[in-house]
Scaffold this active site. Sequence first.
Site, PDB file in Angstrom:
ATOM      1  N   LYS A 148       0.838  -1.204   0.000  1.00 11.25           N
ATOM      2  CA  LYS A 148       0.000   0.000   0.000  1.00 11.25           C
ATOM      3  C   LYS A 148       0.872   1.253   0.000  1.00 11.25           C
ATOM      4  CE  LYS A 148      -1.755  -1.806   3.632  1.00 11.25           C
ATOM      5  NZ  LYS A 148      -2.495  -2.186   4.845  1.00 11.25           N
ATOM      6  N   THR A 166      -7.684   8.986   8.972  1.00  8.43           N
ATOM      7  CA  THR A 166      -7.301   7.789   8.217  1.00  8.43           C
ATOM      8  C   THR A 166      -7.171   6.555   9.112  1.00  8.43           C
ATOM      9  OG1 THR A 166      -4.960   8.389   8.467  1.00  8.43           O
ATOM     10  CG2 THR A 166      -6.084   9.122   6.450  1.00  8.43           C
ATOM     11  N   GLY A 186      -7.711   3.140  10.561  1.00  9.69           N
ATOM     12  CA  GLY A 186      -8.353   1.920  10.106  1.00  9.69           C
ATOM     13  C   GLY A 186      -8.327   1.704   8.606  1.00  9.69           C
ATOM     14  N   THR A 187      -7.558   2.516   7.884  1.00  8.74           N
ATOM     15  CA  THR A 187      -7.539   2.367   6.421  1.00  8.74           C
ATOM     16  C   THR A 187      -6.995   1.005   5.994  1.00  8.74           C
ATOM     17  OG1 THR A 187      -5.432   3.552   6.400  1.00  8.74           O
ATOM     18  CG2 THR A 187      -7.403   4.833   5.886  1.00  8.74           C
ATOM     19  N   GLY A 188      -5.927   0.555   6.634  1.00  9.75           N
ATOM     20  CA  GLY A 188      -5.335  -0.728   6.263  1.00  9.75           C
ATOM     21  C   GLY A 188      -6.272  -1.891   6.539  1.00  9.75           C
ATOM     22  N   CYS A 189      -6.919  -1.871   7.695  1.00  6.10           N
ATOM     23  CA  CYS A 189      -7.880  -2.921   8.044  1.00  6.10           C
ATOM     24  C   CYS A 189      -9.023  -2.952   7.039  1.00  6.10           C
ATOM     25  CB  CYS A 189      -8.456  -2.669   9.439  1.00  6.10           C
ATOM     26  SG  CYS A 189      -7.238  -2.568  10.767  1.00  6.10           S
TER      27      CYS A 189
END
Length: 274
Positions: A173, A207, A209-212
């Site tokens: 990412k 932002t 929790g974007t990865g989850c």
Amino acid sequence: MKQVLTIAGSDSGGGAGIQADIKTFQELDVFGTSVITAVTAQNTRGVIDVAPVPIENIEKQLQAVGDDFDIAAVKTGMLFDAVTIRTVADSIKHYNWQRLVVDPVMIAKGGASLLKEEAKDSLIKHLLPLATLVTPNIPEAEALSGIQIYNEQTRRMAAEQILKSGAQGVLIKGGHGADPDFTEDFYLDQHGGSLVLRSSRIQTKHTHGTGCTFSAALAAEFAKGKSIEEAFLTAKQFIQSAIEHSLNIGAGHGPTNHSAYRHYAQKEMIRYVH
């Protein structure tokens, strides 16, 4: 309805972890089940405390889900320690769960460690070989590969190193990238197939929790039988909408808007294949 499992930590602030995953599953029309590995006390300002769930209870949660549900895809998030990682890997093999998305959660937004140092080797040895897709951000990709990422060449080198673990594919990412105007997410698989999605960088602090959310969206799409290209595009559109249409909640790094994908027109992505 396809059934999906998330194995991750609980976020009392509701923006990341199990809570973000279940919201994402709901929005993408799959049924979410969960195994909680740790309970965090956190809000938009940071992590206050992390309490691991006893391993016996994690084993029973995995058994409860595995014995009753027809799991079409699995997503892992915060696994905390080596024992938990091995236990999760054993259950994935026991129940023959396919389409595994591994989000190697290591560090929280505020800098708190969410994965013990000795657990990294266990992650690489026991879990990544089972993965359909690994979704590190740039710092996590650097930690997993031992390669500093500062351009396209080093990004590909890091991805190639991570693939040596046996994972079928890796998606690095780009949110931590240096470009002020764009972010790029880079996919590479064992056969050399690659894909890059570029999107406009949104200037916001919300932002959390974007990865989850991104990895949960990928798992949801995999469960529905979508290809990597289709799943990648949908997940990118989902998280782009969630960031752009901010909820403006909390005094720190606020959560993304998980319902935005349904309610706003989707942004076009610049899609190209290397």
